[in-house]
Write a protein that holds these residues in place. Structure first.
Motif, short mmCIF file in Angstrom:
data_model
loop_
_atom_site.label_atom_id
_atom_site.label_comp_id
_atom_site.label_asym_id
_atom_site.label_seq_id
_atom_site.Cartn_x
_atom_site.Cartn_y
_atom_site.Cartn_z
N LYS A 1 0.62 -14.08 2.96
CA LYS A 1 0.78 -14.65 1.63
C LYS A 1 0.98 -13.43 0.66
CE LYS A 1 -4.25 -15.52 0.73
NZ LYS A 1 -4.58 -15.12 2.17
N LEU A 2 1.42 -13.50 -0.36
CA LEU A 2 1.63 -12.53 -1.19
C LEU A 2 0.61 -11.53 -1.48
CD1 LEU A 2 3.99 -11.23 -2.84
CD2 LEU A 2 3.24 -12.62 -4.86
N GLN A 3 -0.58 -12.16 -1.78
CA GLN A 3 -1.68 -11.45 -1.87
C GLN A 3 -2.29 -10.42 -0.84
OE1 GLN A 3 -1.41 -14.84 -2.30
NE2 GLN A 3 -1.92 -15.26 -4.29
N ASP A 4 -1.84 -10.63 0.23
CA ASP A 4 -2.04 -9.90 1.45
C ASP A 4 -1.32 -8.66 1.49
OD1 ASP A 4 -3.69 -11.89 2.54
OD2 ASP A 4 -1.98 -12.70 3.68
N VAL A 5 -0.29 -8.52 0.64
CA VAL A 5 0.63 -7.29 0.82
C VAL A 5 0.25 -6.15 0.46
CG1 VAL A 5 2.95 -6.59 0.10
CG2 VAL A 5 2.87 -9.01 0.70
N GLN A 6 -0.26 -6.11 -0.79
CA GLN A 6 -0.66 -4.72 -1.46
C GLN A 6 -1.83 -4.27 -0.53
OE1 GLN A 6 1.25 -3.05 -3.79
NE2 GLN A 6 -0.25 -1.27 -3.56
N ALA A 7 -2.80 -4.73 -0.17
CA ALA A 7 -3.90 -4.41 0.59
C ALA A 7 -3.46 -3.77 2.08
CB ALA A 7 -4.89 -5.43 1.04
N TYR A 8 -2.37 -4.45 2.50
CA TYR A 8 -1.86 -4.32 4.04
C TYR A 8 -1.11 -3.04 3.78
CZ TYR A 8 1.10 -4.41 8.18
OH TYR A 8 1.72 -4.20 9.30
N LEU A 9 -0.10 -2.60 3.03
CA LEU A 9 0.25 -1.41 2.53
C LEU A 9 -0.53 -0.19 2.56
CD1 LEU A 9 3.38 -2.54 0.20
CD2 LEU A 9 3.51 -1.90 2.86
N VAL A 10 -1.48 -0.48 1.70
CA VAL A 10 -2.63 0.63 1.36
C VAL A 10 -3.27 1.01 2.85
CG1 VAL A 10 -4.85 1.07 0.57
CG2 VAL A 10 -3.07 0.19 -0.85
N GLN A 11 -3.36 -0.13 3.72
CA GLN A 11 -4.20 0.29 4.98
C GLN A 11 -3.37 0.95 5.80
OE1 GLN A 11 -6.79 -1.40 6.86
NE2 GLN A 11 -7.90 -1.85 5.23
N PHE A 12 -1.81 0.46 5.66
CA PHE A 12 -1.05 1.54 6.62
C PHE A 12 -0.91 2.71 6.23
CE2 PHE A 12 3.23 2.90 7.60
CZ PHE A 12 3.41 3.06 8.99
N GLN A 13 -0.96 2.95 4.74
CA GLN A 13 -0.73 4.28 4.20
C GLN A 13 -1.89 5.35 4.63
OE1 GLN A 13 -0.50 4.74 0.04
NE2 GLN A 13 -0.06 6.85 0.07
N GLY A 14 -3.18 4.54 4.58
CA GLY A 14 -4.34 5.00 5.01
C GLY A 14 -4.52 5.63 6.63
N PHE A 15 -4.01 4.56 7.46
CA PHE A 15 -3.94 4.82 8.72
C PHE A 15 -3.06 6.08 9.00
CE2 PHE A 15 -1.43 3.71 12.60
CZ PHE A 15 -2.58 3.85 13.62
N THR A 16 -2.04 6.19 8.58
CA THR A 16 -0.84 7.21 8.98
C THR A 16 -1.40 8.51 8.39
OG1 THR A 16 0.44 6.62 6.98
CG2 THR A 16 1.05 5.95 9.07
N GLN A 17 -2.00 8.54 7.35
CA GLN A 17 -2.43 9.83 6.88
C GLN A 17 -3.52 10.40 7.43
OE1 GLN A 17 -3.18 8.94 2.66
NE2 GLN A 17 -1.12 9.49 1.95
N ASP A 18 -4.56 9.50 7.88
CA ASP A 18 -5.88 9.95 8.58
C ASP A 18 -5.33 10.30 9.76
OD1 ASP A 18 -7.29 9.60 6.04
OD2 ASP A 18 -8.36 7.97 7.06
N LEU A 19 -4.33 9.62 10.41
CA LEU A 19 -4.04 9.78 11.92
C LEU A 19 -3.35 10.99 12.29
CD1 LEU A 19 -3.65 8.65 15.10
CD2 LEU A 19 -1.51 7.86 13.89
N MET A 20 -2.57 11.59 10.93
CA MET A 20 -1.63 12.65 11.25
C MET A 20 -2.61 13.85 11.11
SD MET A 20 1.02 11.75 12.52
CE MET A 20 1.77 13.37 12.80
N MET A 21 -3.48 13.79 10.19
CA MET A 21 -4.46 14.85 9.88
C MET A 21 -5.51 15.11 11.16
SD MET A 21 -5.59 14.65 5.96
CE MET A 21 -6.26 13.15 5.70
N LEU A 22 -5.91 13.84 11.65
CA LEU A 22 -6.81 13.99 12.87
C LEU A 22 -6.10 14.76 14.15
CD1 LEU A 22 -9.64 13.25 14.16
CD2 LEU A 22 -8.52 11.17 14.24
N MET A 23 -4.79 14.06 14.07
CA MET A 23 -3.89 14.65 15.36
C MET A 23 -3.61 15.99 15.19
SD MET A 23 -3.29 12.31 17.57
CE MET A 23 -1.97 12.99 18.60
#
Length: 210
Positions: A102-124
């Motif tokens: 649903k629409l309410q899920d979208v913003q939280a999901y995009l923030v999660q993906f951004q956090g995932f990619t940023q933390d992942l690349m710094m960690l790698m």
């Protein structure tokens, strides 16, 4: 490929097109197109990367549904430029279907993906360190090193550095929701590593070290 600068409003010269920033822009476009088609979003203002991509390339709306035609156009572009595998897109589709109902899920999901990619690349970058300096010609060896490091992030629990352990747990927490496999994560990181080696700054740094 000077089209990239036009699409994403970059001021870089054309020799940088098709690099890390362009790749991430297209990944975000694919995510946003998938979300639009899955949730039924019609307001382009809610999905800025998709809006720029659609309006600049004049991608037509298919079957009066935003995201369908844009997904196809973005996927084709990524396959042609980066050789992205179909399985990469399938995992994004599955993740979006699972998490954006649903629409309410979208913003939280995009923030999660951004956090995932940023933390992942710094960690790698922290975990691989000097291994990342291996020349691009050793592509197979680089992939195996990336694969091993990703496996450690997903499964290893004996990190002694507190900061590293904290980042590892953060990446796992993000991915618990996103649901990407180790193979998807490895392929994503490896693509970024290979593109980083082509960036002018990376080349200058290597020259300075010699």
């Amino acid at each position: 490929m000077g089209l990239f600068s036009k699409i994403f409003g970059k001021k870089n010269d054309d020799k940088n097109t098709g690099g890390m920033e362009d790749y991430m822009n297209l990944v975000r476009v694919y995510f946003q197109a998938t979300i639009a088609s899955n949730v039924g979003i019609t307001n382009l203002a809610a999905l800025p990367d998709l809006r720029v991509f659609k309006t600049t390339l004049h991608v037509p709306t298919v079957n009066n549904k935003l995201g369908v035609g844009e997904k196809t156009a973005c996927r084709k572009m990524m396959k042609e430029i980066y050789g992205t595998d179909d399985s990469f897109f399938k995992e994004i589709d599955q993740s979006v279907r699972k998490n954006c109902r649903k629409l309410q899920d979208v913003q939280a999901y995009l923030v999660q993906f951004q956090g995932f990619t940023q933390d992942l690349m710094m960690l790698m970058g922290n975990l691989m360190k000097f291994k990342l300096r291996l020349p691009s010609i050793f592509k197979s060896a680089l992939y195996k090193m990336t694969e091993k490091t990703v496996d450690g992030i997903f499964n290893k629990n004996d990190y002694t550095d507190a900061a590293v352990l904290k980042s590892v747990l953060a990446v796992r927490q993000y991915n618990h929701r996103l649901g990407f496999t180790q193979k998807w994560t490895t392929d994503f990181v490896f693509q970024m590593v290979m593109l980083a080696k082509k960036e002018p700054k990376a080349a200058e740094d290597e020259t300075t070290k010699k």
